[in-house]
Design a protein around this motif. Structure first.
Motif, PDB file in Angstrom:
ATOM      1  N   THR A  12       0.816  -1.223   0.000  1.00  0.00           N
ATOM      2  CA  THR A  12       0.000   0.000   0.000  1.00  0.00           C
ATOM      3  C   THR A  12       0.848   1.271   0.000  1.00  0.00           C
ATOM      4  N   VAL A  13       2.178   1.127   0.074  1.00  0.00           N
ATOM      5  CA  VAL A  13       3.049   2.303   0.103  1.00  0.00           C
ATOM      6  C   VAL A  13       2.820   3.221  -1.098  1.00  0.00           C
ATOM      7  N   PRO A  14       2.761   2.716  -2.338  1.00  0.00           N
ATOM      8  CA  PRO A  14       2.502   3.614  -3.472  1.00  0.00           C
ATOM      9  C   PRO A  14       1.175   4.366  -3.345  1.00  0.00           C
ATOM     10  N   VAL A  15       0.154   3.696  -2.800  1.00  0.00           N
ATOM     11  CA  VAL A  15      -1.152   4.346  -2.613  1.00  0.00           C
ATOM     12  C   VAL A  15      -1.031   5.466  -1.578  1.00  0.00           C
ATOM     13  N   LEU A  16      -0.293   5.187  -0.488  1.00  0.00           N
ATOM     14  CA  LEU A  16      -0.105   6.209   0.541  1.00  0.00           C
ATOM     15  C   LEU A  16       0.655   7.410   0.006  1.00  0.00           C
ATOM     16  N   LYS A  17       1.650   7.151  -0.837  1.00  0.00           N
ATOM     17  CA  LYS A  17       2.416   8.260  -1.415  1.00  0.00           C
ATOM     18  C   LYS A  17       1.559   9.088  -2.362  1.00  0.00           C
ATOM     19  N   ALA A  18       0.657   8.419  -3.086  1.00  0.00           N
ATOM     20  CA  ALA A  18      -0.159   9.117  -4.083  1.00  0.00           C
ATOM     21  C   ALA A  18      -1.356   9.829  -3.465  1.00  0.00           C
ATOM     22  N   SER A  19      -2.022   9.187  -2.514  1.00  0.00           N
ATOM     23  CA  SER A  19      -3.275   9.768  -2.006  1.00  0.00           C
ATOM     24  C   SER A  19      -3.453   9.568  -0.505  1.00  0.00           C
ATOM     25  N   GLY A  20      -2.351   9.340   0.203  1.00  0.00           N
ATOM     26  CA  GLY A  20      -2.443   9.126   1.642  1.00  0.00           C
ATOM     27  C   GLY A  20      -3.019  10.313   2.377  1.00  0.00           C
ATOM     28  N   ASN A  21      -2.711  11.513   1.910  1.00  0.00           N
ATOM     29  CA  ASN A  21      -3.207  12.698   2.602  1.00  0.00           C
ATOM     30  C   ASN A  21      -4.727  12.811   2.507  1.00  0.00           C
ATOM     31  N   ASP A  22      -5.291  12.383   1.373  1.00  0.00           N
ATOM     32  CA  ASP A  22      -6.748  12.384   1.225  1.00  0.00           C
ATOM     33  C   ASP A  22      -7.377  11.419   2.231  1.00  0.00           C
ATOM     34  N   LEU A  23      -6.748  10.262   2.389  1.00  0.00           N
ATOM     35  CA  LEU A  23      -7.242   9.267   3.343  1.00  0.00           C
ATOM     36  C   LEU A  23      -7.182   9.800   4.768  1.00  0.00           C
ATOM     37  N   ILE A  24      -6.056  10.402   5.130  1.00  0.00           N
ATOM     38  CA  ILE A  24      -5.887  10.892   6.497  1.00  0.00           C
ATOM     39  C   ILE A  24      -6.816  12.073   6.770  1.00  0.00           C
ATOM     40  N   THR A  25      -7.025  12.930   5.785  1.00  0.00           N
ATOM     41  CA  THR A  25      -7.964  14.041   5.948  1.00  0.00           C
ATOM     42  C   THR A  25      -9.369  13.515   6.216  1.00  0.00           C
ATOM     43  N   TYR A  26      -9.765  12.498   5.451  1.00  0.00           N
ATOM     44  CA  TYR A  26     -11.071  11.871   5.643  1.00  0.00           C
ATOM     45  C   TYR A  26     -11.155  11.256   7.038  1.00  0.00           C
ATOM     46  N   PHE A  27     -10.085  10.609   7.467  1.00  0.00           N
ATOM     47  CA  PHE A  27     -10.028   9.976   8.789  1.00  0.00           C
ATOM     48  C   PHE A  27     -10.263  10.991   9.898  1.00  0.00           C
ATOM     49  N   TYR A  28      -9.552  12.139   9.841  1.00  0.00           N
ATOM     50  CA  TYR A  28      -9.707  13.141  10.884  1.00  0.00           C
ATOM     51  C   TYR A  28     -11.134  13.700  10.899  1.00  0.00           C
ATOM     52  N   GLN A  29     -11.691  13.959   9.721  1.00  0.00           N
ATOM     53  CA  GLN A  29     -13.054  14.476   9.663  1.00  0.00           C
ATOM     54  C   GLN A  29     -14.033  13.482  10.272  1.00  0.00           C
ATOM     55  N   ARG A  30     -13.841  12.208   9.957  1.00  0.00           N
ATOM     56  CA  ARG A  30     -14.716  11.152  10.488  1.00  0.00           C
ATOM     57  C   ARG A  30     -14.601  11.067  12.002  1.00  0.00           C
ATOM     58  N   MET A  31     -13.373  11.067  12.491  1.00  0.00           N
ATOM     59  CA  MET A  31     -13.146  10.889  13.923  1.00  0.00           C
ATOM     60  C   MET A  31     -13.653  12.081  14.729  1.00  0.00           C
ATOM     61  N   LEU A  32     -13.336  13.286  14.291  1.00  0.00           N
ATOM     62  CA  LEU A  32     -13.722  14.466  15.064  1.00  0.00           C
ATOM     63  C   LEU A  32     -15.216  14.745  14.985  1.00  0.00           C
ATOM     64  N   THR A  33     -15.871  14.247  13.924  1.00  0.00           N
ATOM     65  CA  THR A  33     -17.327  14.372  13.835  1.00  0.00           C
ATOM     66  C   THR A  33     -18.016  13.407  14.791  1.00  0.00           C
ATOM     67  N   ASN A  34     -17.488  12.190  14.867  1.00  0.00           N
ATOM     68  CA  ASN A  34     -18.094  11.166  15.704  1.00  0.00           C
ATOM     69  C   ASN A  34     -17.631  11.226  17.158  1.00  0.00           C
ATOM     70  N   ASN A  35     -16.472  11.800  17.387  1.00  0.00           N
ATOM     71  CA  ASN A  35     -15.939  11.929  18.748  1.00  0.00           C
ATOM     72  C   ASN A  35     -15.497  13.368  18.986  1.00  0.00           C
ATOM     73  N   PRO A  36     -16.456  14.290  19.067  1.00  0.00           N
ATOM     74  CA  PRO A  36     -16.109  15.716  19.195  1.00  0.00           C
ATOM     75  C   PRO A  36     -15.326  16.047  20.459  1.00  0.00           C
ATOM     76  N   GLU A  37     -15.383  15.158  21.468  1.00  0.00           N
ATOM     77  CA  GLU A  37     -14.632  15.407  22.693  1.00  0.00           C
ATOM     78  C   GLU A  37     -13.128  15.445  22.433  1.00  0.00           C
ATOM     79  N   LEU A  38     -12.689  14.842  21.320  1.00  0.00           N
ATOM     80  CA  LEU A  38     -11.266  14.833  20.994  1.00  0.00           C
ATOM     81  C   LEU A  38     -10.774  16.203  20.510  1.00  0.00           C
TER      82      LEU A  38
END
Length: 399
Positions: A12-38
């Motif tokens: 998955t390294v090539p995928v992370l290099k190409a679009s990892g930031n999109d994945l991580i941005t989505y992750f943070y949005q998901r987490m902070l929406t569902n767990n606003p206490e964070l």
């Protein structure tokens, strides 16, 4: 993890290099929406700027690339662990992060997220989480057992505020319970957390301790980010609005960027702007040490008016044979000055800073660090003797 799972993660390294930031941005949005206490824990300015996403993307990529032997990342993991401990991250919060990360992979990759890939990444994350939990548990224990130490947040009183320049104030903090406080190495930081009305929740920030270690108070020296109310600069503005007697939540000292007060190596300190704060701690500590290590301090800022601790350093420079200081101003004052016009040029003072067995410390904005680091390397300084601290998420990897 078995061999096939490690190969899936590495694939998955090539995928992370190409679009990892999109994945991580989505992750943070998901987490902070569902767990606003964070939001009380995560720096929302770094979220808005993308720095936090870039830092985590780089960390995930490095972990995937080194999945066969994650121990090569131990120094990086310890630095992250120090930051986590200063924010009072709990072991159970790794489950929350893991849940959102794995579900983000499933939702972003879609059909490409095969059951085998998800199982591999779940194992990989759980192994990393256990490494971090172990590192942080050890740090928490050491902090708790340390004389005057504690775990988590502790209430401190702002008992004195001193203007150090047009934009930097020093805040002297004493524990509300009047009990002992933990000592620290010169260069380490504390986390400070305070409620931000504009956001509706607390926000933490790390600030270097700017004085020598003592059992009475902590001192942080904070630059007010002019004209920046939200989100970047919102905490520094909030601190500058505080009054003597106000309370702040404070974590125990942490950090790997420090000068060992027992070592006898000469020190060469290179700072830009408010990056002078950990250097101030190193100089004050050296002033009170028996061996008085030879120290050269090179500092750069816009002009005389924003130069914090200017008079203190000039006085030490004139009185103490162990300290030599150089100051660079982008704009010189009209009055007589010893400052050099322009930005730091280490080539210009190479004879003064190339000292046998010296340790070199750099602190300031990322671009500043990179330029000064490369200058030292070009002058023949060994990378292992250069230490640096970047404000905010760690994005630089120079050593």
């Amino acid at each position: 993890m078995n061999t096939s799972q490690k190969e899936l993660v590495k694939a998955t390294v090539p995928v992370l290099k190409a679009s990892g930031n999109d994945l991580i941005t989505y992750f943070y949005q998901r987490m902070l929406t569902n767990n606003p206490e964070l939001k009380d824990i995560f720096n929302m300015a770094n979220q808005a700027s993308g720095k936090q996403q870039n830092a985590l993307t780089g960390a995930v990529l490095a972990y995937a690339e080194n999945i066969d032997d994650p121990t090569v990342l131990i120094n990086t993991l310890k630095a992250i662990g120090n930051k986590h401990v200063s924010l009072n991250i709990a072991a159970e919060q790794y489950d929350i992060v893991g849940n959102h990360l794995i579900n983000s992979i499933i939702e972003v990759l879609g059909a490409a997220a095969t059951p085998e890939l998800i199982e591999a990444w779940t194992c990989a994350y759980n192994e990393l989480a256990q490494i971090m939990i172990s590192i942080e548990a050890d740090m928490y224990q050491k902090n708790s057992l340390k004389k005057g130490g504690w775990k988590g947040w502790r209430s401190f009183v702002i008992y004195k505020i001193v203007a150090e320049s047009d934009e930097i104030n020093s805040f002297y903090l004493k524990p509300e319970d009047n009990q002992e406080i933990a000592d620290y190495f010169p260069g380490q930081y504390i986390s400070v957390s305070t409620f931000i009305p504009e956001l509706g929740h607390k926000q933490p920030r790390q600030y270097s301790l700017s004085s020598n270690s003592n059992n009475e108070y902590y001192r942080i020296s904070v630059k007010k980010e002019m004209g920046q109310k939200t989100p970047d600069g919102i905490v520094s503005n909030a601190l500058h609005d505080k009054k003597e007697g106000d309370l702040l939540d404070v974590s125990a000292p942490a950090g790997l960027f420090y000068a060992d007060p027992e070592a006898k190596n000469p020190l060469v300190l290179v700072s830009g702007g408010v990056g002078l704060t950990p250097m101030m701690s190193m100089v004050e500590t050296n002033k009170n040490a028996l061996q008085r290590n030879q120290t050269v301090w090179i500092h750069s800022c816009r002009n005389e008016n924003v130069h914090a601790f200017k008079d203190t350093i000039e006085e030490l420079n004139n009185e103490k044979t162990w300290l030599t200081s150089f100051v660079f101003y982008e704009t010189l004052p009209e009055t007589e000055t010893n400052a050099i016009e322009g930005r730091i040029d280490l080539q210009q003072i190479k004879e003064e800073i190339l000292i046998k067995d010296a340790k070199y410390y750099i602190c300031g904005p990322a671009v500043f660090i990179k330029v000064q680091y490369q200058s030292l390397v070009s002058l023949g300084v060994s990378r292992e003797n250069i230490l640096y601290e970047e404000f905010g998420p760690q994005l630089l990897s120079l050593n």
